[in-house]
Design an enzyme around this catalytic site. Structure first.
Site, mmCIF file in Angstrom:
data_model
loop_
_atom_site.group_PDB
_atom_site.id
_atom_site.type_symbol
_atom_site.label_atom_id
_atom_site.label_comp_id
_atom_site.label_asym_id
_atom_site.label_seq_id
_atom_site.Cartn_x
_atom_site.Cartn_y
_atom_site.Cartn_z
ATOM 1 N N LYS A 163 -7.904 15.221 -5.012
ATOM 2 C CA LYS A 163 -7.994 13.776 -5.288
ATOM 3 C C LYS A 163 -9.408 13.223 -5.066
ATOM 4 O O LYS A 163 -9.732 12.145 -5.553
ATOM 5 C CB LYS A 163 -6.967 12.989 -4.481
ATOM 6 C CG LYS A 163 -7.181 12.913 -2.999
ATOM 7 C CD LYS A 163 -6.030 12.136 -2.344
ATOM 8 C CE LYS A 163 -6.098 12.149 -0.830
ATOM 9 N NZ LYS A 163 -7.189 11.384 -0.266
ATOM 10 N N ASP A 164 -10.260 13.984 -4.360
ATOM 11 C CA ASP A 164 -11.641 13.535 -4.139
ATOM 12 C C ASP A 164 -12.586 13.911 -5.280
ATOM 13 O O ASP A 164 -13.729 13.460 -5.311
ATOM 14 C CB ASP A 164 -12.202 14.140 -2.845
ATOM 15 C CG ASP A 164 -11.492 13.616 -1.596
ATOM 16 O OD1 ASP A 164 -10.837 12.562 -1.698
ATOM 17 O OD2 ASP A 164 -11.592 14.268 -0.546
ATOM 18 N N THR A 197 -4.409 0.388 5.907
ATOM 19 C CA THR A 197 -4.640 1.349 4.817
ATOM 20 C C THR A 197 -5.997 1.059 4.183
ATOM 21 O O THR A 197 -6.371 -0.103 4.028
ATOM 22 C CB THR A 197 -3.539 1.310 3.740
ATOM 23 O OG1 THR A 197 -3.913 2.202 2.680
ATOM 24 C CG2 THR A 197 -3.340 -0.083 3.158
ATOM 25 N N ARG A 231 -4.673 1.366 -3.923
ATOM 26 C CA ARG A 231 -3.433 1.806 -4.580
ATOM 27 C C ARG A 231 -2.224 1.581 -3.670
ATOM 28 O O ARG A 231 -1.208 1.024 -4.081
ATOM 29 C CB ARG A 231 -3.550 3.293 -4.943
ATOM 30 C CG ARG A 231 -2.264 3.956 -5.402
ATOM 31 C CD ARG A 231 -2.425 5.473 -5.497
ATOM 32 N NE ARG A 231 -2.837 6.082 -4.227
ATOM 33 C CZ ARG A 231 -2.013 6.349 -3.222
ATOM 34 N NH1 ARG A 231 -0.734 6.069 -3.329
ATOM 35 N NH2 ARG A 231 -2.464 6.902 -2.116
ATOM 36 N N ARG A 232 -2.352 2.010 -2.405
ATOM 37 C CA ARG A 232 -1.240 1.827 -1.470
ATOM 38 C C ARG A 232 -0.985 0.348 -1.221
ATOM 39 O O ARG A 232 0.156 -0.107 -1.259
ATOM 40 C CB ARG A 232 -1.561 2.525 -0.135
ATOM 41 C CG ARG A 232 -1.557 4.044 -0.227
ATOM 42 C CD ARG A 232 -2.077 4.686 1.063
ATOM 43 N NE ARG A 232 -2.162 6.135 0.947
ATOM 44 C CZ ARG A 232 -3.072 6.894 1.530
ATOM 45 N NH1 ARG A 232 -4.007 6.330 2.278
ATOM 46 N NH2 ARG A 232 -3.064 8.201 1.382
ATOM 47 N N ARG A 290 -10.620 2.114 8.538
ATOM 48 C CA ARG A 290 -11.605 3.101 8.074
ATOM 49 C C ARG A 290 -11.680 4.302 9.011
ATOM 50 O O ARG A 290 -11.225 4.246 10.150
ATOM 51 C CB ARG A 290 -12.995 2.440 7.975
ATOM 52 C CG ARG A 290 -13.054 1.294 6.974
ATOM 53 C CD ARG A 290 -12.945 1.802 5.567
ATOM 54 N NE ARG A 290 -12.865 0.732 4.579
ATOM 55 C CZ ARG A 290 -12.809 0.952 3.283
ATOM 56 N NH1 ARG A 290 -12.808 2.192 2.817
ATOM 57 N NH2 ARG A 290 -12.729 -0.041 2.433
ATOM 58 N N ARG A 295 -8.528 7.208 12.521
ATOM 59 C CA ARG A 295 -7.491 6.219 12.207
ATOM 60 C C ARG A 295 -6.330 6.288 13.194
ATOM 61 O O ARG A 295 -5.818 5.257 13.637
ATOM 62 C CB ARG A 295 -6.984 6.419 10.776
ATOM 63 C CG ARG A 295 -8.027 6.096 9.726
ATOM 64 C CD ARG A 295 -7.470 6.207 8.324
ATOM 65 N NE ARG A 295 -8.531 6.495 7.377
ATOM 66 C CZ ARG A 295 -8.423 6.376 6.068
ATOM 67 N NH1 ARG A 295 -7.286 5.993 5.536
ATOM 68 N NH2 ARG A 295 -9.432 6.672 5.274
ATOM 69 N N CYS A 317 -11.510 5.169 -7.594
ATOM 70 C CA CYS A 317 -11.085 4.650 -6.287
ATOM 71 C C CYS A 317 -11.109 3.129 -6.233
ATOM 72 O O CYS A 317 -10.474 2.528 -5.376
ATOM 73 C CB CYS A 317 -11.987 5.197 -5.192
ATOM 74 S SG CYS A 317 -11.801 6.973 -4.959
#
Length: 345
Positions: free
Chosen positions: A86-87, A133, A137-138, A155, A161, A249
């Site tokens: 995903k990166d 978050t 998207r979330r 962050r 986190r 992103c």
């Protein structure tokens, strides 16, 4: 082709040395080590050197991380790099390719609760509870689904986190990728897995990718054995969907894919930042066994010579077709506004 490095094993036997690039984070190292161990089992004669070729950078600079590692690849300092898929952008720089996409871990998002809220779910958390978050998207999906909750940025890497969650009272819960928590051995912290009805995942989430030099036929051949066919087809469809939308992103784009009875199903959605405006559709295509073609063709950055080219083409077309359907219904307008609003945040 890169120069071949050689070394000696304990018996004095000459072995091929494969240099593996990795980021410095604990999760990156765990992911890299897992791929290295698999390669070592498959190719006992190779010697793997795992080095740290990227300096630690602040959150939000994943593209810089990737660039550092690609520079090391380009300079022949490393032979392959392990990433979270995903990166990786849907279009790679010239000269690079994804030579392997490994079997996907659970791609869904997970809720990790503050210890004081143990046993609760997002539904049962008190009004105005703060959920952390860093993902647009979330946040877009969950704001719409759980309007009684307040969503704020958090962050840092996974360790940071979790520390922020546990040691302060700023957040009632945080949302993280289930795959990362599992790989770190922190599965016990998962309070709830978010199903697609609540929150669809990011393109490529849960899958590991091995990036190599496109011209290195020997390395490409070596890592190609790691490809998981279903994961490859799902991720090609997802990446083609995202590329056609020109997403990234900075905009809320989410997917859900499934392979069932020789059919590949792709659900894709775009959202406004607050989730109030969205478009979501599902399409499917047959991926029954196609003709085997051993070709050096990249599809959205992926080279998978062992998987029939015709089936990969179908997966890529599925992503493009679904994106076109959403674009015809106004997806570009939703994403343009989301991008503009995000830029001024």
């Amino acid at each position: 082709m890169s120069e071949t490095c050689t070394g000696q094993d304990g018996n004095g036997k000459v072995s091929r040395v494969i240099r593996v690039g990795t980021r410095k984070s604990q999760l990156a190292r765990i992911q890299t080590d897992s791929v290295a161990e698999t390669l070592k089992e498959l190719y006992p004669d190779i010697h793997l050197e795992i080095g740290k070729k990227a300096a630690p950078l602040s959150i939000g600079e994943k593209s810089l991380f990737t660039k550092e590692l690609e520079n090391a690849l380009e300079r022949n300092e490393v032979d392959l790099v392990v990433h979270s898929l995903k990166d990786l952008p849907t279009t790679l720089p010239p000269g690079f390719t994804i030579g392997a996409v490994l079997k996907r871990e659970n791609p869904h998002d997970a809720v990790v609760l503050h210890p004081s809220h143990a046993g609760k779910t997002l539904d049962t958390l008190p009004e105005n509870s703060v959920i952390g978050t860093s993902s647009l998207r979330r946040a877009a999906q969950l704001k719409k689904r759980f309007p009684h909750l307040d969503f704020k940025d958090i962050r840092g890497n996974l360790n940071t986190r979790l520390k922020k969650l546990d040691e302060k009272n700023d957040f009632a819960a945080i949302i993280l990728a289930a795959a990362g928590l599992r790989r770190m051995g922190w599965e016990s912290r998962i309070s709830q897995i978010l199903e697609p009805e609540d929150c669809m995942y990011a393109v490529g989430q849960g899958a590991l990718a091995v990036e190599v030099r496109a011209r290195d036929a020997d390395i490409l051949e070596m890592v190609s054995i790691l490809h998981d066919p279903d994961t490859v087809l799902r991720c090609i469809a997802e990446r083609a969907f995202l590329r056609r939308l020109e997403g990234g992103c900075s905009v809320p784009v989410a997917v859900h894919t499934q392979v069932k009875d020789s059919q590949l199903y792709l659900t894709g959605a775009v959202y406004s930042l607050d989730g109030s405006n969205s478009l979501k559709e599902t399409m499917q295509v047959s991926i029954a066994v196609g003709t085997q073609v051993d070709e050096q063709v990249q599809r959205v950055g992926v080279t998978a010579n062992k998987i029939p080219g015709s089936v990969q083409d179908e997966a890529e077309k599925l992503g493009v077709d679904l994106a076109d359907l959403l674009l015809s219904k106004g997806a570009k307008e939703i994403l343009t506004v989301a991008r503009q609003l995000n830029d001024v945040r």
